[in-house]
Motif scaffolding. Structure first.
Motif, short mmCIF file in Angstrom:
data_model
loop_
_atom_site.label_atom_id
_atom_site.label_comp_id
_atom_site.label_asym_id
_atom_site.label_seq_id
_atom_site.Cartn_x
_atom_site.Cartn_y
_atom_site.Cartn_z
N ASN A 174 0.84 -1.20 0.00
CA ASN A 174 0.00 0.00 0.00
C ASN A 174 0.88 1.24 0.00
O ASN A 174 2.08 1.17 0.20
CB ASN A 174 -0.95 -0.01 1.20
CG ASN A 174 -0.24 -0.20 2.52
OD1 ASN A 174 0.91 0.20 2.67
ND2 ASN A 174 -0.90 -0.82 3.46
N CYS A 175 0.25 2.38 -0.23
CA CYS A 175 0.97 3.65 -0.30
C CYS A 175 1.61 3.96 1.06
O CYS A 175 0.94 3.89 2.09
CB CYS A 175 0.01 4.76 -0.71
SG CYS A 175 0.74 6.41 -0.73
N LYS A 176 2.88 4.33 1.04
CA LYS A 176 3.58 4.65 2.29
C LYS A 176 2.99 5.89 2.95
O LYS A 176 2.95 5.99 4.17
CB LYS A 176 5.06 4.86 2.02
CG LYS A 176 5.84 5.20 3.28
CD LYS A 176 7.31 5.28 3.01
CE LYS A 176 8.04 5.88 4.18
NZ LYS A 176 8.47 4.99 5.16
N SER A 177 2.45 6.81 2.16
CA SER A 177 1.94 8.06 2.71
C SER A 177 0.50 7.95 3.21
O SER A 177 0.21 8.30 4.35
CB SER A 177 2.05 9.15 1.65
OG SER A 177 1.56 10.36 2.14
N LYS A 217 -3.25 3.72 1.01
CA LYS A 217 -4.20 3.24 0.01
C LYS A 217 -3.65 1.96 -0.63
O LYS A 217 -2.47 1.87 -0.94
CB LYS A 217 -4.38 4.33 -1.06
CG LYS A 217 -5.26 3.96 -2.21
CD LYS A 217 -5.34 5.14 -3.18
CE LYS A 217 -5.95 4.74 -4.48
NZ LYS A 217 -5.93 5.84 -5.45
N LEU A 246 -2.65 -0.70 -3.33
CA LEU A 246 -2.10 -0.46 -4.66
C LEU A 246 -2.17 -1.73 -5.51
O LEU A 246 -2.33 -2.83 -4.99
CB LEU A 246 -0.63 -0.03 -4.54
CG LEU A 246 -0.36 1.25 -3.75
CD1 LEU A 246 1.13 1.45 -3.58
CD2 LEU A 246 -0.97 2.44 -4.44
N LEU A 300 0.94 2.39 -9.03
CA LEU A 300 1.98 2.73 -8.06
C LEU A 300 3.15 3.44 -8.71
O LEU A 300 3.38 3.35 -9.91
CB LEU A 300 2.47 1.49 -7.32
CG LEU A 300 3.24 0.41 -8.07
CD1 LEU A 300 4.70 0.72 -8.20
CD2 LEU A 300 3.07 -0.90 -7.35
N ASP A 304 7.39 4.43 -7.48
CA ASP A 304 8.36 4.13 -6.43
C ASP A 304 9.38 5.25 -6.30
O ASP A 304 9.69 5.95 -7.25
CB ASP A 304 9.06 2.80 -6.71
CG ASP A 304 9.98 2.85 -7.89
OD1 ASP A 304 11.20 2.92 -7.70
OD2 ASP A 304 9.48 2.82 -9.04
N TYR A 314 4.28 4.35 -3.62
CA TYR A 314 3.31 5.40 -3.34
C TYR A 314 2.20 5.33 -4.39
O TYR A 314 2.43 4.90 -5.52
CB TYR A 314 3.96 6.79 -3.42
CG TYR A 314 5.07 7.01 -2.42
CD1 TYR A 314 4.81 7.57 -1.18
CD2 TYR A 314 6.38 6.66 -2.72
CE1 TYR A 314 5.83 7.78 -0.27
CE2 TYR A 314 7.41 6.86 -1.82
CZ TYR A 314 7.13 7.42 -0.59
OH TYR A 314 8.13 7.61 0.31
N CYS A 315 1.00 5.80 -4.04
CA CYS A 315 -0.05 5.96 -5.04
C CYS A 315 0.34 7.16 -5.91
O CYS A 315 1.17 7.98 -5.52
CB CYS A 315 -1.42 6.15 -4.38
SG CYS A 315 -1.64 7.68 -3.46
N CYS A 318 -0.19 10.73 -4.10
CA CYS A 318 0.81 11.07 -3.08
C CYS A 318 2.19 11.27 -3.70
O CYS A 318 2.94 12.17 -3.29
CB CYS A 318 0.88 9.99 -2.01
SG CYS A 318 -0.57 9.95 -0.93
N TYR A 319 2.53 10.47 -4.70
CA TYR A 319 3.83 10.62 -5.36
C TYR A 319 3.93 12.00 -6.01
O TYR A 319 4.94 12.69 -5.84
CB TYR A 319 4.02 9.52 -6.40
CG TYR A 319 5.36 9.59 -7.08
CD1 TYR A 319 6.48 9.01 -6.51
CD2 TYR A 319 5.51 10.24 -8.30
CE1 TYR A 319 7.71 9.07 -7.13
CE2 TYR A 319 6.74 10.32 -8.93
CZ TYR A 319 7.85 9.73 -8.34
OH TYR A 319 9.07 9.79 -8.95
#
Length: 183
Positions: free
Chosen positions: A137-140, A143, A145, A150, A152, A158-159, A162-163
């Motif tokens: 899932n997204c680190k932030s 969510k 993935l 995603l 990276d 990250y989604c 967020c990225y």
């Protein structure tokens, strides 16, 4: 001696004659169709659901509950496994259980997020690494993935939203502010 017709078999449940048009076979005996039911819950049985114990018929569920193993993992209690003769309170063997153990083929290395072993059944692959499904899932924003949603950065995933917010271009004209489209 005069010829006598063969005598019909007797139903083990009601001890009455069982004729060919109403017979059901189980445990090497012939039963009436209406007597061919679970001794405990009275559910009608068929050849796929019948089990026999000491001359009585049971559905698989009732047979398991009454005569099967008891304890944690068998739907009969918590923390102790036991085998008994089907009578309450007559446990013959018990063992402490520490909890479920996951086994199976292990992927080399650990999950980049938690560092624990990754088994084939729970494996998600991204950026050349094996992840647990629960860690994928997204680190932030956490969510969930998939491989198409995603991005990276430095070994983390990250989604897309967020990225872009964390690592994308900043300033006027780059989507920061009201009226911005995000994916």
């Amino acid at each position: 001696m005069p010829w006598k017709p063969p005598q019909p078999d007797l139903c083990p449940k009601c001890n009455k004659a069982v004729y060919a048009n109403e017979e059901r076979l189980a445990a090497g005996k012939k039963w009436h169709t209406m007597c061919f039911k679970c001794n405990k819950c009275r559910k009608m049985l068929d050849s796929a659901t019948v089990t026999e114990h000491e001359g009585s018929l049971y559905c698989k569920s009732c047979h398991g509950k009454q005569f099967g193993p008891k304890g944690y993992g068998y739907g009969g209690g918590a923390g102790v496994l036991s085998m008994d003769a089907g009578k309450a309170g007559s446990a013959q063997m018990s063992a402490t259980v520490s909890g479920p153990q996951v086994t199976g083929p292990v992927v080399e290395g650990g999950c980049p997020r938690c560092g624990k072993r990754v088994y084939m059944a729970e494996r998600q692959v991204a950026i050349g690494k094996d992840w647990h499904k629960s860690c994928f899932n997204c680190k932030s924003c956490s969510k969930s993935l998939d491989s198409t949603s995603l991005n990276d950065k430095d070994g983390e995933i990250y989604c897309k939203g967020c990225y872009g917010r964390l690592f994308g271009p900043k300033g006027v004209g780059y989507g920061i502010g009201a009226g911005t489209l995000s994916t």
